[in-house]
Design an enzyme around this catalytic site. Structure first.
Site, PDB file in Angstrom:
ATOM      1  CB  SER A 194       1.764   1.679   5.278  1.00  0.00           C
ATOM      2  OG  SER A 194       2.122   1.098   4.058  1.00  0.00           O
TER       3      SER A 194
ATOM      4  CG  ASP B 210       0.516  -2.007   4.952  1.00  0.00           C
ATOM      5  OD1 ASP B 210       0.076  -1.287   5.858  1.00  0.00           O
ATOM      6  OD2 ASP B 210       0.901  -1.553   3.863  1.00  0.00           O
TER       7      ASP B 210
END
Length: 302
Positions: free
Chosen positions: A38, A154
């Site tokens: 991320s 993610d």
């Protein structure tokens, strides 16, 4: 001896990675392997591309309103983040649009999640931009990213602190940065900001615009004011993400602990408060300072 640096997920708290990297460099530690999840994938890529100073300068200049402009809270969207603005930002401050992972002098990997199967996906080659966008695609905030006929989201959903990726790429020693320590529920209990009197300029248009800007930023960053008032949409998303990240991080780190664990104290910074970069960067540096004795013990710096 190869040193790996695992940069964890954590949205706006990820600016602390900049402070960590700078503090490690100051004591002579230059990781050979950079793995990020991320926000960690983005900061890691900027470091690998020698753009970290440029990114730091931009992040520290960011205002609350400039941060809010990255979000689209209109009725029709696939995610809150304006992807076009994000891509322009990545091109200017992280890596150029056509940069590929193979061009980095350091080994680099970004972690994403395949939405259909929940499998972990590692980007170790190909366009850096694709790797970052996939790794950043937090459901509810970012749209899922299509890559090789798969929808990716993610990487924090499966591997928030990618220690395992560093080891798989050949790291002998892994330094991990966990941004999720002690975060659950904390953003609901921030001290209330003091009320300040509204100043009127005497110009109706200016006053109206100022009020609109304040309402816009408050809709994204302001916390629940009463315990009897239900959390707003952004608060609910932030709280849910914090719980998920905390639980998964605990599980993954128990099974594959790093040699050195850095846990910056960042629970006071909200998930989307990217305009608080200076605080996060400073805490990243201080976290390294607090861990100097263990770092020295593991790496034998003297």
């Amino acid at each position: 001896m190869k040193i790996g640096l695992a940069l964890g997920s954590g949205a706006s708290r990820g600016w602390s990675h900049i402070g960590v990297i700078n503090a490690l460099a100051k004591i002579g530690i230059q990781p050979d392997i950079i793995c990020g999840t991320s926000i960690g994938s983005m900061v890691g890529a900027s470091y690998a591309a020698n753009n970290l100073e440029k990114l730091e300068s931009w992040a520290c200049s960011l205002s609350k309103f400039q941060t809010a402009r990255f979000f689209d809270i209109g009725p029709a969207f696939n995610g809150f983040v304006d992807i076009e603005k994000l891509q322009l930002f990545l091109n200017e401050y992280v890596v150029s649009e056509n940069t590929v992972i193979e061009s980095f002098s350091k080994q680099y990997a970004a972690v994403a999640t395949e939405l259909l199967t929940g499998r972990e996906v590692w980007f170790t080659e190909g366009p850096v931009k694709d790797a970052i966008l996939a790794s950043l695609a937090l459901p509810g905030l970012f749209p899922a990213i299509s890559h090789n006929n798969k929808w990716l989201v993610d990487g924090g959903l499966v591997n928030p602190v990618p220690v395992s990726v560093c080891r798989a790429l050949g790291a002998d020693i892994v330094i991990a940065v966990n941004l999720n320590g002690g975060i659950v529920g904390k953003h609901f209990h921030k001290p209330k900001a003091e009320k300040t009197a509204t100043r009127h300029s005497g110009n109706g248009v200016v006053d109206t615009l100022s009020s609109m800007i304040k309402n816009y930023t408050d809709s994204i960053f302001t916390n629940t004011k009463s315990k009897n008032q239900p959390p707003g949409l952004f608060e609910a998303i932030a709280g849910s993400v914090n719980i998920t990240q905390d639980r998964i991080t605990r599980s993954r780190m128990a099974g594959d602990p790093p040699d050195i664990l850095l846990t910056p104290r960042l629970s006071h910074i909200g998930l989307l408060e990217f305009y608080r970069a200076q605080e996060a960067i400073t805490e990243g540096k201080q976290c390294v300072d607090r861990m100097l004795s263990q770092i020295d013990h593991v790496l034998d710096l003297n």
